[in-house]
Scaffold this active site. Sequence first.
Site, PDB file in Angstrom:
ATOM      1  N   LYS A  40       0.857  -1.188   0.000  1.00 28.32           N
ATOM      2  CA  LYS A  40       0.000   0.000   0.000  1.00 28.32           C
ATOM      3  C   LYS A  40       0.897   1.244   0.000  1.00 28.32           C
ATOM      4  O   LYS A  40       1.848   1.317   0.774  1.00 28.32           O
ATOM      5  CB  LYS A  40      -0.903  -0.046   1.241  1.00 28.32           C
ATOM      6  CG  LYS A  40      -2.133   0.809   1.141  1.00 28.32           C
ATOM      7  CD  LYS A  40      -3.195   0.415   2.145  1.00 28.32           C
ATOM      8  CE  LYS A  40      -4.355   1.402   2.073  1.00 28.32           C
ATOM      9  NZ  LYS A  40      -5.517   0.989   2.838  1.00 28.32           N
TER      10      LYS A  40
ATOM     11  N   ARG B  63     -25.694  -0.074   6.806  1.00 26.93           N
ATOM     12  CA  ARG B  63     -25.519  -1.529   6.768  1.00 26.93           C
ATOM     13  C   ARG B  63     -26.204  -2.227   7.931  1.00 26.93           C
ATOM     14  O   ARG B  63     -26.549  -3.390   7.840  1.00 26.93           O
ATOM     15  CB  ARG B  63     -24.027  -1.848   6.882  1.00 26.93           C
ATOM     16  CG  ARG B  63     -23.230  -1.758   5.633  1.00 26.93           C
ATOM     17  CD  ARG B  63     -23.343  -3.058   4.888  1.00 26.93           C
ATOM     18  NE  ARG B  63     -22.986  -2.896   3.502  1.00 26.93           N
ATOM     19  CZ  ARG B  63     -21.807  -3.219   2.993  1.00 26.93           C
ATOM     20  NH1 ARG B  63     -20.870  -3.699   3.764  1.00 26.93           N
ATOM     21  NH2 ARG B  63     -21.572  -3.059   1.706  1.00 26.93           N
TER      22      ARG B  63
ATOM     23  N   GLU C  80     -19.980  -3.632  10.304  1.00 23.88           N
ATOM     24  CA  GLU C  80     -20.900  -2.747  11.020  1.00 23.88           C
ATOM     25  C   GLU C  80     -22.012  -3.524  11.692  1.00 23.88           C
ATOM     26  O   GLU C  80     -22.441  -3.191  12.805  1.00 23.88           O
ATOM     27  CB  GLU C  80     -21.489  -1.713  10.045  1.00 23.88           C
ATOM     28  CG  GLU C  80     -20.489  -0.662   9.547  1.00 23.88           C
ATOM     29  CD  GLU C  80     -19.587  -1.149   8.417  1.00 23.88           C
ATOM     30  OE1 GLU C  80     -19.838  -2.262   7.904  1.00 23.88           O
ATOM     31  OE2 GLU C  80     -18.642  -0.439   8.032  1.00 23.88           O
TER      32      GLU C  80
HETATM   33  C1  LIG Z   1     -19.201  -0.866   4.686  1.00 24.41           C
HETATM   34  C2  LIG Z   1     -17.966   0.001   4.701  1.00 24.41           C
HETATM   35  N1  LIG Z   1     -17.374   0.308   5.882  1.00 24.41           N
HETATM   36  C3  LIG Z   1     -16.279   1.082   5.906  1.00 24.41           C
HETATM   37  C4  LIG Z   1     -15.745   1.567   4.750  1.00 24.41           C
HETATM   38  C5  LIG Z   1     -14.555   2.522   4.798  1.00 24.41           C
HETATM   39  N2  LIG Z   1     -13.387   1.938   4.102  1.00 24.41           N
HETATM   40  C6  LIG Z   1     -13.038   2.326   2.877  1.00 24.41           C
HETATM   41  S1  LIG Z   1     -11.700   1.528   2.309  1.00 24.41           S
HETATM   42  C7  LIG Z   1     -11.533   0.678   3.741  1.00 24.41           C
HETATM   43  C8  LIG Z   1     -10.407  -0.287   3.902  1.00 24.41           C
HETATM   44  C9  LIG Z   1     -10.399  -1.285   2.809  1.00 24.41           C
HETATM   45  O1  LIG Z   1      -9.270  -2.091   2.943  1.00 24.41           O
HETATM   46  P1  LIG Z   1      -8.876  -3.048   1.754  1.00 24.41           P
HETATM   47  O2  LIG Z   1     -10.098  -3.702   1.214  1.00 24.41           O
HETATM   48  O3  LIG Z   1      -7.808  -3.952   2.228  1.00 24.41           O
HETATM   49  O4  LIG Z   1      -8.351  -2.079   0.629  1.00 24.41           O
HETATM   50  P2  LIG Z   1      -6.993  -1.220   0.611  1.00 24.41           P
HETATM   51  O5  LIG Z   1      -7.417   0.193   0.825  1.00 24.41           O
HETATM   52  O6  LIG Z   1      -6.092  -1.719   1.698  1.00 24.41           O
HETATM   53  O7  LIG Z   1      -6.441  -1.432  -0.729  1.00 24.41           O
HETATM   54  C10 LIG Z   1     -12.532   1.022   4.644  1.00 24.41           C
HETATM   55  C11 LIG Z   1     -12.673   0.495   6.005  1.00 24.41           C
HETATM   56  C12 LIG Z   1     -16.399   1.241   3.547  1.00 24.41           C
HETATM   57  N3  LIG Z   1     -15.980   1.703   2.364  1.00 24.41           N
HETATM   58  N4  LIG Z   1     -17.487   0.453   3.546  1.00 24.41           N
END
Ligand SMILES: Cc1ncc(C[n+]2csc(CCOP(=O)(O)OP(=O)(O)O)c2C)c(N)n1
Length: 644
Positions: A282, A399, A371
Site C-alpha cells: 500500500k 448496513r 458494522e
Molecule cells: C461498509 C464500509 N465500511 C467502511 C468503509 C470505509 N473503508 C473504505 S476503504 C476501507 C479499507 C479497505 O481495505 P482493503 O479492502 O484492504 O483495501 P486497501 O485500501 O487496503 O487497498 C474502509 C474500512 C467502507 N468503504 N465500507
Amino acid sequence: MDDLISRINKPADLRNFNEEELKLLAIEIRKEIIRVVSTNGGHLASNLGVVELTIALLRQYNLPEDQIVWDVGHQTYTYKMLTGRYGDFCTLRMCNGLAGFPKRCESEYDCFNTGHSSTSISAALGILRANNIKGDHSKVIAVIGDGALTGGMAFEALNDAGQSDMDLLVILNDNEMSIGRNVGGMAKHLSAIRVSKRYLNLKHRTNKILSKTSLGRFLKKILEIFKHLIRYIIRPEKVIFEDLGFKYYGPVDGHDINDLELHFAASKNIRGPVLIHVLTKKGKGYEFAENSPDKYHGVAPFEIANGIPLPQRNEGDEFSSFSEAFAEILCDLASEDDSIAAISAAMTSGTGLDKFEKRFPKRFFDVGIAEQHALTMAAGMACGNVKPVIAIYSTFLQRAYDQLLHDIALQDLHVVLCIDRAGIVGEDGETHQGIYDIALLRSIPGMTILSPRNYEQLRSMISYALYTKGGPVAIRYPRGGEPKNFRRLTNERQEKIIFDETAELLHEGNDLTIITEGIMFSYAYEALIKLQENGIKCDLLDVRIIKPLPAKQIIISAIKTKCIMTIENGINNGGLGSAVEELLSDNQILVPVIRLGVGDHPLVHGKISELFRIEGIDAAAIYNEAVNAVSNINSSYKTINSSE
Ligand SMILES: Cc1ncc(C[n+]2csc(CCOP(=O)(O)OP(=O)(O)O)c2C)c(N)n1
C-alpha cells in the site's frame, strides 16, 4: 518523458508495450496519481498499490466484454486512466468531474458501482450468473482487498460462489492493511500464508547455496529434518478458500506484471471458482505513503515534496473537527468511568477513536469492516452492563439497520451511536453521503436522535446519552468542524450547557419560524439577518433533539408565525421536516411547512459548499425560500380576506 499514458486510448493498447515500457508506464501513472490527489484530495495509498495489478488485468482480459468489479472502488484511479479517462483525470472528485469510485454512468468499463465495502464477490457472481443464463461466456472478476474481506457480505458470497460451478475469478489484493492495520482471524490466516511463501522462497535460495559444498550438503540434510516441522508450524494446514470450494493460487507478487499475467492466463483454463492471492504494498512508490499507509489512505490536498497536508485548522480552534472533539470528550468521560467501551468498524482514526484506543486499549474494539457485528456486539455488551459507544460514519451505519432495530431497539438496550460524517460529505459522492440517517433512525422505536450545532453541545449530549437517557441514543454530527460564522455574527460564547431535551430559540420574530438541526442554523442565521434587513422577522429554533421532537416549543412558534420552514443536512423524505409536519398535523395545527433538505435523488460528488448550493440549502436559497413563503402567506391572507 511523460507520454506513455497518453498513447493508451483503450485497454487493448497496453498489449503493444514491452516489459520496459510497462515499468515506465507504472512510474508515470504513480506520478499522475500523486499529482492529482495532492491537489484534489482522494484515496492515495490504495491506488499506488494496484498500478501493476491493474495493468496486468487490462492486458489479460478483453474489456469491456469481460468485466471487473472493484471492491469499495476507491482503488480505481489507474483503471480510470487506462480505460479512456486519462484526459479527465485532473477533474477527479470535482463537481461534474470524474467520480472517485466506479460509476456505470461514467464509462462502459465500469460495470458495477461500489463505495461500501465487501460487495464485489456478490456482484460479480450475479453478473456471471446473468451471463450464464444468456449464454454469454465473458469473464467476470472481483478484486477485493484483505480489509474488505473482513466484511460479512464477502463471506456470504464466498460461501455461495465456492460451491457453485461458476468460473468466477476472485483476486485478493492483500496489502496487510484495511485503512489501519487489518484485524481479525482472516488477517492472521493470510499472514500465515504469506509467511509460508517467504519461507518457501528462502528455502529455495538456501538449498541452492548449500548444494555447492560438502559441508553445505551435510547442513542441508539436517535442515531437511526440520523442514516439515517448520513448515507445519508456520503454514496453515489448509488455505481456507480451498475448503470453501475455490482453487487457490498464490501468493503472487502484485508488482510483477509478468508473474501476474502468467497467473491470470493460467486461471482462464481452470473450471469453477478460482482465487488468486496477490501481495501488494500500500502506498508503493511514494515514500510517505509507504511508511504510513494509514495516514495516506484518504487525504486532503497536500504538499508533494514533504507529504504534509495543506493547512486546514483555523487558529484558536479548540478542535479541528467534530471527530476530534468527540474523541477528546469520550476519553475525558472514560477516564472517570471504566464501564465505557468504544467500538469501531475499521474506522478507528477517521472517527478519532485512535486516541481512545491508545488510552484504554482494553476497552476498545476494532471489529473490522463489520458494522452489523459491531452493533449486535454492542447490544451484547449493553446486556453485560457496559456502556458501549459506537463511532460510525452515517453512510456505513446503513448496513446495520436491522441490528439497530432487532438487536438493540426492540430490547431497549442502552447503546450510544456517535454518527460521524452525518449530512453531505462532499467529494466521495453518492455512496458516501451521510444523508439518510435521520429518516432511517426516526423509524426505530424508542430511538433518541440528537444533533449538536457546536462542540459544547456535543459534549453535553454525550454525557446526556451516557448518563441521563436509556435505550438507543444517536448523536449525529457532520464532517469537519463547528461553523464559525454564527459566533462571528453574534459574538456567541460557548457556554457550558446541560442538555435537557429542549430546542434553543436563537432569534425571535413573528413572520416565520425557521427550524434547523445541527450546523444548519448557521446558514439559516446568515439568511435571517438579510431577511431582517428586508423587514421579515423570524423565530430561529435550533431543534437539538430530532426524536422525540421538542413539541411544545415548535407548536407555540407555529401558532405565532403561522409558517414553518425546516432546514436539515439530510434527505427531505422522512427527515426533520417530515417529523415537524407529522407533529403539527397530529395536533391539528394547519400551517404550511416548507422543507429544505436534500431532494429525492442520489447526491453526486463535489465540494460540500457546492452541494449545499445545488440542493438549495445554503444561506442564499434559505433567504429566497423565506421571502417567497412569507409573501405567499401574505397574499393568501389577502385572498381570504378579500373573498370574505
Ligand atoms: C461498509 C464500509 N465500511 C467502511 C468503509 C470505509 N473503508 C473504505 S476503504 C476501507 C479499507 C479497505 O481495505 P482493503 O479492502 O484492504 O483495501 P486497501 O485500501 O487496503 O487497498 C474502509 C474500512 C467502507 N468503504 N465500507
